[in-house]
Design an enzyme around this catalytic site. Sequence first.
Site, short mmCIF file in Angstrom:
data_model
loop_
_atom_site.label_atom_id
_atom_site.label_comp_id
_atom_site.label_asym_id
_atom_site.label_seq_id
_atom_site.Cartn_x
_atom_site.Cartn_y
_atom_site.Cartn_z
N GLU A 60 16.24 15.59 4.93
CA GLU A 60 16.02 14.36 5.35
C GLU A 60 14.85 14.32 6.10
O GLU A 60 13.83 13.64 6.02
CB GLU A 60 17.27 13.40 6.00
N ASP A 61 14.96 15.14 7.30
CA ASP A 61 13.86 14.97 8.49
C ASP A 61 13.21 15.83 8.80
O ASP A 61 11.99 15.93 9.39
CB ASP A 61 14.73 14.64 9.93
#
Length: 738
Positions: free
Chosen positions: A91-92
């Site tokens: 995700e990051d």
Amino acid sequence: MTYNLSIEDENKEIARRYKDLLKGAYQTFTNEDKKEIRKAFDISLEAHKNQRRKTGEPYIFHPIAVAKIVAYEIGLYTTSIVAALLHDVVEDTDYTLEDIERLFGENVARIVNGLTKISHLKKEQTASVQAENFRKMLLTLNDDVRVILIKIADRLHNMQTMDAMPQDKQVKIASETLYIYAPLAHRLGLFNIKSELENLGLKYTEPEVYKDIFDKITQSKEEQKIYIDSFSDIIKESLNAEGFEYDIKGRRKSIYSIRKKMLSQGVTYEEIYDKFAIRIVYNSTLKNEKFDAWKIYSIVTDHFIPNPSRLRDWISQPKSTGYESLHITVMGPQGKWVEVQIRSERMNEIAEKGYAAHYKYKNNNERESGLDDWLNKIKDSLENPDGNAIDFVEDFKLNLYAKEIFVFTPGGDLIALPKNATALDFAFSIHTQVGMNCRGAKINGKLKPISHELFSGDQVEIITSSNQKPNIGWLDFVVTARARTRIKNALKEDQKKIAEEGKEILTRKLRHLKITLSESVVNDLVNFFKLKTSLDLFYRVGSGSIESAQLKEFISQRNNSFVNFFKKKIQRTPKNTLHEKDEVVDNYDSLVFGKEEERLDFKLSPCCNPIPGDKVFGFVTINEGIKVHKKDCPNAISLQSNYAYRIMSAKWIDSTKQEFKAIIKIYGNDHVGLVNEITEIISRNMNVNIHGLNISGHDGIFDGSITVSVKNKSQLQKLSDSIKKIEGIETVERIYKH
Ligand code: MN
């Protein structure tokens, strides 16, 4: 609290937290496991190295904490711990799912993918988008339940560390937690996590209330301890004499539960008499633990008088969350009723941690398959996930908190259903087709209608008939999500068939009026009848709620003037795309209240501005009559819990789809097979449901009455006409009383 550590101290702190993660988890790790977890930690550390949390702390604190909750509180194993450490990596950071799969294999990648998908869901405000997100999240249960478990752990840690966030975000996350995460944790048997989520939820949604109760609890701690001591002093000797190893503790209601009780019963903190329970946790073996529980029960009730109506035996029949315990309420010291919970150490662990603890007591192979068994019931309510997302989540949530009853099949199998479940819910829980064709039930040997409410201990046998099919009225008395979805889907199918029939009828009728059914005519008709889709139109023609006279009126208006023509043309354009939808849309035109579906005067509340079709309820105000709020109105929870007695159920209906009951009287000459012919005709008529059939024949004369429900008079007419055609039938007429 501000965060300021030197780089050196920070690295030490990271190392300390990582070590802490491996200590005392449920699993004893093999070297292989340890290597895998270490690898995940290294990659997560590297991937998040430039990120910090809002508090200023290094980001890696978060995945470590989530992994720790996963290992300690939920009790999951290596795969889940690894996935938890990596849960925000895709995700990051620059890592891709392919990287994860290459490094950690398919299982971990699938779980991380599920978690990434959930966090990708749009964080919009509207209820329908929210609900859609939740639905997608719930659907991942079908892929791998570990996704949800890790997501719950992620949410718990975020709730624990929310202080640095802006207030509006806190409130939003906290409400969402109370709405779906806490109920989910409850259903998965994660009692400790559920309580913590609820308490934190309250802390951020109603800070003053939270603090007030928190302070009062702190003040009354000493008093509580004295009470529990006085209780234990009385039974200790007898327990010791029987050679029990045990621990007697006070178990306080959570802040959230206290608040809930204050609201639902309209009492103050001081007036709640069961703020805490006494828990006796004893050491025993699997073989003896049930026997021991009742021995302790016997000792407790030797000294204190029990309230016979408050005995709950969750040992002989555990809840479907796996919860086992024996509960009694007794008249304790100082003449106060107090609940006593008796459970073994094993039961206690399951009660607090849920399924992981459950399978700790089984061997490794059973653990794997046990995970599946555990979730089968929840998955059930997730099948057939079509339809409205809000309905779906609401239906699903209903089942999350529902109290359970236990009933038996004719073969003696035990089936758990939510409280208030009916014979029809039971039928759907056996098999979809049994539900669809359910005509009645034998409950403890007696014939009952399908709407009959079941109680624990009932033995239920379903009676089916291939002529039977679902109707909209069934939705009023089923409570399981499974039954609701199946019925809704069947109704949709029915509507499609009626619409197909309606299209043919419409084509024919227009041909009589010298008009060809073209797209533009359909569009004009849709607008003329203020509908939304062409299917709506066909459905209403098919079911008879749009009649020939109305079509003629349309034609005459259409031919009337050019002005009208242009007007319609202008109105039509923006709607065009809508007509393509493959669905009969409800045309909500009235609001009805209560079980009787009465039409009453009301005002729409300005705080949430409900529109036709919204899920709503009525609130009886003191000066302004009934005000209608949306079910997800920000004021709803507090209105519902503070003033339950002033709430009226309400729903939007499509008056063209509403049904009414009618009785038809039939008279004629009896002959073999006549009854069959009549029922055959009724069941072939898709819009009609039979409620009762009363027939007597004497001296060759046939005399009967049939109670049916229909949507409108033309349906009834059509039915009477077809019955009249049967040989031997002399008169068919509608009567108004038996
Ligand atoms: Mn996270």
